[in-house]
Design a protein around this motif. Sequence first.
Motif: not given
Length: 322
Positions: A136-151
């Motif tokens: 898939l286009p790279a801008k449509k695939v993303v990873g979740m971690a920073g929102v959690l670590d920042s929270s």
Amino acid sequence: MARDKIALIGSGQIGGTLAHLIGLKELGDVVMFDIAEGVPQGKALDIAQSSPVDGFDAHYTGANSYEALDNAKVCIVTAGVPRKPGMSRDDLLSINLKVMEQVGAGIKKYAPDAFVICITNPLDAMVWALQKASNLPAKKVVGMAGVLDSSRFRYFLADEFNVSVEDVTAFVLGGHGDTMVPLTKYSTVAGIPLPDLVKMGWTSQARIDEIVDRTRNGGAEIVNLLKTGSAYYAPAASAIAMAESYLRDKKRVLPCAAYLNGEFGVKDMYVGVPVVIGSKGVERVVEIELTGKDREAFDKSVAAVQGLVDACKKIAPDLLGR
Ligand SMILES: NC(=O)c1ccc[n+]([C@@H]2O[C@H](COP(=O)([O-])OP(=O)(O)OC[C@H]3O[C@@H](n4cnc5c(N)ncnc54)[C@H](O)[C@@H]3O)[C@@H](O)[C@H]2O)c1
Ligand SMILES: O=C(O)C[C@H](O)C(=O)O
């Protein structure tokens, strides 16, 4: 208006929590997928039966076949294995890489237009593999971690300063591992950066250092308490914030593992950086200036992720040909 279809690939602890939150927030209809027979079906039915009590309208189904992903607008991937006490996230690499290859093929076939959020660990390498496997286009695939670590960082800071979490902002960048980079300069209480709060005498540098350390070990702290798996409430809430920004074109600025093609001096890798998420997916990488110790820590974190990506390339060389 038809509701959006959200596919949850993996219906374990995070998958179940995601499904519940999607209903409570009325973000769309939910398809839960898993290899375990009965689990996605059972969880889907259980959550659907809570909808009259909570007053939300959403259709829930459970499936063991990838066809169920057909036309999904968003896919959230938690399929794989979590760590147990004594393990590092990196110990999951070879087992979860195989899962990403299967999941990527399923998404490619049935949901090629979806916005895909990967949660499976070790996160930065798994989202890289998932993008390669799905093509898939790279801008449509993303990873979740920073929102959690920042929270986590925000929560610990709010506790330290005895203020509302709403008035604390924080950014944790880099890879989602022991080398993650909580940025004190870009973390604030009511807009006042942490170094200024130390100068004002509201807290000490030693306390900030302890909170940074606790944030870095936030995942392990919960693994050691739970003993049988890892965190799921805060990870699910974090992925929902990303999905909501996409579905509602909110254009939130969130720290996510995004594909970098030269930004921050990094190429063909996923690493945690601030991005704008809107209806086109990752609409912008926000290239903040990193200097001194922050730059050093970021580069060290990138090198750690590079090592994991290299390991993926060795185990599954055909990923690169896709
Ligand atoms: N990125 C982050 O910040 C973050 C946070 C928490 C957890 N995680 C990771 O998320 C993953 C899931 O965590 P969890 O607590 O939900 O685990 P879990 O064990 O509760 O659920 C995982 C599910 O995946 C399913 N599964 C396994 N192989 C599969 C396959 N080939 N196809 C489809 N489904 C498959 C399992 O049957 C299980 O139901 C783990 O890798 C964990 O380390 C990441
Ligand atoms: O720590 C883990 O293994 C799970 C996740 O990455 C987390 O940070 O909670």
